[in-house]
Scaffold this motif. Structure first.
Motif, PDB file in Angstrom:
ATOM      1  N   THR A  56      87.830 -41.224  55.865  1.00 53.28           N
ATOM      2  CA  THR A  56      87.106 -41.852  54.760  1.00 53.28           C
ATOM      3  C   THR A  56      86.487 -40.772  53.886  1.00 53.28           C
ATOM      4  OG1 THR A  56      86.641 -43.847  56.040  1.00 53.28           O
ATOM      5  CG2 THR A  56      85.260 -43.450  54.112  1.00 53.28           C
ATOM      6  N   VAL A  57      86.695 -40.899  52.599  1.00 50.68           N
ATOM      7  CA  VAL A  57      86.089 -40.040  51.582  1.00 50.68           C
ATOM      8  C   VAL A  57      85.097 -40.919  50.830  1.00 50.68           C
ATOM      9  CG1 VAL A  57      86.506 -38.657  49.519  1.00 50.68           C
ATOM     10  CG2 VAL A  57      88.237 -38.765  51.319  1.00 50.68           C
ATOM     11  N   VAL A  58      83.840 -40.498  50.781  1.00 47.70           N
ATOM     12  CA  VAL A  58      82.816 -41.317  50.129  1.00 47.70           C
ATOM     13  C   VAL A  58      81.935 -40.445  49.247  1.00 47.70           C
ATOM     14  CG1 VAL A  58      81.210 -41.156  52.079  1.00 47.70           C
ATOM     15  CG2 VAL A  58      81.035 -43.082  50.525  1.00 47.70           C
ATOM     16  N   SER A  59      81.532 -40.989  48.113  1.00 48.77           N
ATOM     17  CA  SER A  59      80.632 -40.297  47.206  1.00 48.77           C
ATOM     18  C   SER A  59      79.937 -41.342  46.340  1.00 48.77           C
ATOM     19  CB  SER A  59      81.411 -39.312  46.330  1.00 48.77           C
ATOM     20  OG  SER A  59      80.532 -38.465  45.640  1.00 48.77           O
ATOM     21  N   ALA A  60      78.865 -40.927  45.688  1.00 53.72           N
ATOM     22  CA  ALA A  60      78.168 -41.841  44.775  1.00 53.72           C
ATOM     23  C   ALA A  60      79.146 -42.340  43.716  1.00 53.72           C
ATOM     24  CB  ALA A  60      76.986 -41.133  44.130  1.00 53.72           C
ATOM     25  N   ASP A  61      79.022 -43.604  43.351  1.00 48.46           N
ATOM     26  CA  ASP A  61      79.937 -44.215  42.386  1.00 48.46           C
ATOM     27  C   ASP A  61      79.985 -43.403  41.094  1.00 48.46           C
ATOM     28  OD1 ASP A  61      81.774 -46.260  41.761  1.00 48.46           O
ATOM     29  OD2 ASP A  61      80.235 -47.434  40.737  1.00 48.46           O
ATOM     30  N   ALA A  62      78.851 -42.891  40.640  1.00 40.75           N
ATOM     31  CA  ALA A  62      78.804 -42.116  39.400  1.00 40.75           C
ATOM     32  C   ALA A  62      79.612 -40.825  39.512  1.00 40.75           C
ATOM     33  CB  ALA A  62      77.356 -41.797  39.033  1.00 40.75           C
ATOM     34  N   ASP A  63      79.694 -40.241  40.703  1.00 43.81           N
ATOM     35  CA  ASP A  63      80.466 -39.014  40.894  1.00 43.81           C
ATOM     36  C   ASP A  63      81.941 -39.239  40.609  1.00 43.81           C
ATOM     37  OD1 ASP A  63      78.153 -37.730  41.626  1.00 43.81           O
ATOM     38  OD2 ASP A  63      78.610 -37.725  43.776  1.00 43.81           O
ATOM     39  N   TRP A  64      82.444 -40.419  40.939  1.00 52.07           N
ATOM     40  CA  TRP A  64      83.858 -40.720  40.734  1.00 52.07           C
ATOM     41  C   TRP A  64      84.211 -40.724  39.251  1.00 52.07           C
ATOM     42  CZ3 TRP A  64      87.483 -41.625  44.671  1.00 52.07           C
ATOM     43  CH2 TRP A  64      86.952 -41.618  45.956  1.00 52.07           C
ATOM     44  N   ALA A  65      83.207 -40.939  38.391  1.00 53.70           N
ATOM     45  CA  ALA A  65      83.446 -40.988  36.947  1.00 53.70           C
ATOM     46  C   ALA A  65      83.417 -39.594  36.315  1.00 53.70           C
ATOM     47  CB  ALA A  65      82.402 -41.881  36.279  1.00 53.70           C
ATOM     48  N   ARG A  66      82.877 -38.604  37.008  1.00 52.42           N
ATOM     49  CA  ARG A  66      82.805 -37.249  36.459  1.00 52.42           C
ATOM     50  C   ARG A  66      84.197 -36.639  36.341  1.00 52.42           C
ATOM     51  NH1 ARG A  66      78.956 -35.318  40.438  1.00 52.42           N
ATOM     52  NH2 ARG A  66      80.558 -33.751  40.782  1.00 52.42           N
ATOM     53  N   GLU A  67      84.400 -35.908  35.260  1.00 49.46           N
ATOM     54  CA  GLU A  67      85.706 -35.298  35.004  1.00 49.46           C
ATOM     55  C   GLU A  67      86.133 -34.419  36.175  1.00 49.46           C
ATOM     56  OE1 GLU A  67      87.822 -32.379  31.769  1.00 49.46           O
ATOM     57  OE2 GLU A  67      86.103 -33.563  31.158  1.00 49.46           O
ATOM     58  N   GLY A  68      87.314 -34.680  36.690  1.00 51.05           N
ATOM     59  CA  GLY A  68      87.867 -33.895  37.782  1.00 51.05           C
ATOM     60  C   GLY A  68      87.423 -34.329  39.164  1.00 51.05           C
ATOM     61  N   ALA A  69      86.239 -34.925  39.281  1.00 49.17           N
ATOM     62  CA  ALA A  69      85.719 -35.287  40.603  1.00 49.17           C
ATOM     63  C   ALA A  69      86.574 -36.373  41.255  1.00 49.17           C
ATOM     64  CB  ALA A  69      84.270 -35.742  40.506  1.00 49.17           C
ATOM     65  N   ARG A  70      86.916 -37.392  40.522  1.00 46.01           N
ATOM     66  CA  ARG A  70      87.733 -38.482  41.081  1.00 46.01           C
ATOM     67  C   ARG A  70      89.061 -37.943  41.616  1.00 46.01           C
ATOM     68  NH1 ARG A  70      88.140 -43.929  41.049  1.00 46.01           N
ATOM     69  NH2 ARG A  70      90.219 -44.805  41.113  1.00 46.01           N
ATOM     70  N   ASP A  71      89.700 -37.062  40.838  1.00 42.04           N
ATOM     71  CA  ASP A  71      90.979 -36.500  41.275  1.00 42.04           C
ATOM     72  C   ASP A  71      90.823 -35.705  42.562  1.00 42.04           C
ATOM     73  OD1 ASP A  71      92.302 -37.635  39.142  1.00 42.04           O
ATOM     74  OD2 ASP A  71      92.204 -35.827  37.912  1.00 42.04           O
ATOM     75  N   ARG A  72      89.753 -34.913  42.675  1.00 42.50           N
ATOM     76  CA  ARG A  72      89.534 -34.122  43.889  1.00 42.50           C
ATOM     77  C   ARG A  72      89.274 -35.027  45.090  1.00 42.50           C
ATOM     78  NH1 ARG A  72      86.667 -31.062  40.202  1.00 42.50           N
ATOM     79  NH2 ARG A  72      84.672 -31.841  40.944  1.00 42.50           N
ATOM     80  N   LEU A  73      88.466 -36.062  44.908  1.00 38.84           N
ATOM     81  CA  LEU A  73      88.165 -36.974  46.013  1.00 38.84           C
ATOM     82  C   LEU A  73      89.424 -37.735  46.445  1.00 38.84           C
ATOM     83  CD1 LEU A  73      84.751 -38.227  44.649  1.00 38.84           C
ATOM     84  CD2 LEU A  73      85.071 -36.801  46.675  1.00 38.84           C
ATOM     85  N   LYS A  74      90.211 -38.190  45.481  1.00 40.92           N
ATOM     86  CA  LYS A  74      91.453 -38.897  45.813  1.00 40.92           C
ATOM     87  C   LYS A  74      92.450 -37.974  46.497  1.00 40.92           C
ATOM     88  CE  LYS A  74      93.065 -42.282  43.522  1.00 40.92           C
ATOM     89  NZ  LYS A  74      93.581 -43.297  42.632  1.00 40.92           N
ATOM     90  N   ARG A  75      92.484 -36.712  46.085  1.00 37.67           N
ATOM     91  CA  ARG A  75      93.421 -35.748  46.683  1.00 37.67           C
ATOM     92  C   ARG A  75      93.123 -35.563  48.173  1.00 37.67           C
ATOM     93  NH1 ARG A  75      93.990 -31.826  42.634  1.00 37.67           N
ATOM     94  NH2 ARG A  75      91.841 -31.370  43.082  1.00 37.67           N
ATOM     95  N   VAL A  76      91.839 -35.579  48.546  1.00 38.56           N
ATOM     96  CA  VAL A  76      91.479 -35.480  49.962  1.00 38.56           C
ATOM     97  C   VAL A  76      92.064 -36.661  50.723  1.00 38.56           C
ATOM     98  CG1 VAL A  76      89.587 -35.520  51.628  1.00 38.56           C
ATOM     99  CG2 VAL A  76      89.382 -34.132  49.558  1.00 38.56           C
ATOM    100  N   ALA A  77      91.856 -37.869  50.214  1.00 42.76           N
ATOM    101  CA  ALA A  77      92.366 -39.067  50.890  1.00 42.76           C
ATOM    102  C   ALA A  77      93.880 -39.063  50.937  1.00 42.76           C
ATOM    103  CB  ALA A  77      91.859 -40.323  50.199  1.00 42.76           C
ATOM    104  N   GLU A  78      94.514 -38.663  49.866  1.00 41.91           N
ATOM    105  CA  GLU A  78      95.976 -38.697  49.799  1.00 41.91           C
ATOM    106  C   GLU A  78      96.619 -37.612  50.663  1.00 41.91           C
ATOM    107  OE1 GLU A  78      96.514 -38.566  45.582  1.00 41.91           O
ATOM    108  OE2 GLU A  78      96.041 -40.708  45.366  1.00 41.91           O
ATOM    109  N   SER A  79      95.849 -36.607  51.057  1.00 43.75           N
ATOM    110  CA  SER A  79      96.401 -35.550  51.907  1.00 43.75           C
ATOM    111  C   SER A  79      96.465 -35.957  53.372  1.00 43.75           C
ATOM    112  CB  SER A  79      95.555 -34.275  51.774  1.00 43.75           C
ATOM    113  OG  SER A  79      94.292 -34.434  52.429  1.00 43.75           O
TER     114      SER A  79
END
Length: 139
Positions: A112-135
């Motif tokens: 599980t990858v979790v972060s504050a909802d606002a962090d997911w909206a920050r440029e680049g942050a969503r992609d990095r968090l999704k990349r962890v899950a997708e790996s």
């Protein structure tokens, strides 16, 4: 509840319910000593599995997306994204969980990858968090 055989992730701040209030976290939980486990044990498809699992949470959740994929050495996984409402005192969280079972059906692993909802909206942050899950994949 069921306790995992192994869990890895940073220690979190706990609230009155014993739930973590840490905003950003990657955790891996291993459950052994199950018998005949398949993803279908959780639900007929990723969405029904996610809804079933999320309905057991202590805090209100909302399913954003769910899918089934094949990763690694032909290992099927359920992946689902959801939000967690932590009430007025804390910011809402967004998470992606990935579940995979062993080919022998005697264990399953959840990342599980979790972060504050606002962090997911920050440029680049969503992609990095999704990349962890997708790996995540079992090998």
């Amino acid at each position: 509840g069921v306790l995992p055989d192994a869990a890895f992730g940073p220690p979190g701040k706990r609230d009155g319910l014993g739930l973590s209030n840490s905003d950003t976290n990657v955790s891996v939980i291993v459950n052994n000593d199950v018998s005949g486990f398949t993803l279908r044990t959780l639900g007929d498809d990723a969405e029904s599995a996610a809804r079933s699992l999320l309905s057991k949470r202590k805090r209100p959740t909302e399913l954003v997306a769910a899918c089934e994929e094949v990763r690694g050495a032909n290992t099927p996984v359920y992946q689902f994204e959801y939000t967690v409402d932590r009430g007025e005192r804390y910011e809402r969280l967004r998470a992606i969980s990935v579940v995979a079972g062993s080919s022998a059906g005697d264990s399953f692993v959840t990342l599980t990858v979790v972060s504050a909802d606002a962090d997911w909206a920050r440029e680049g942050a969503r992609d990095r968090l999704k990349r962890v899950a997708e790996s995540f994949k079992l090998i």
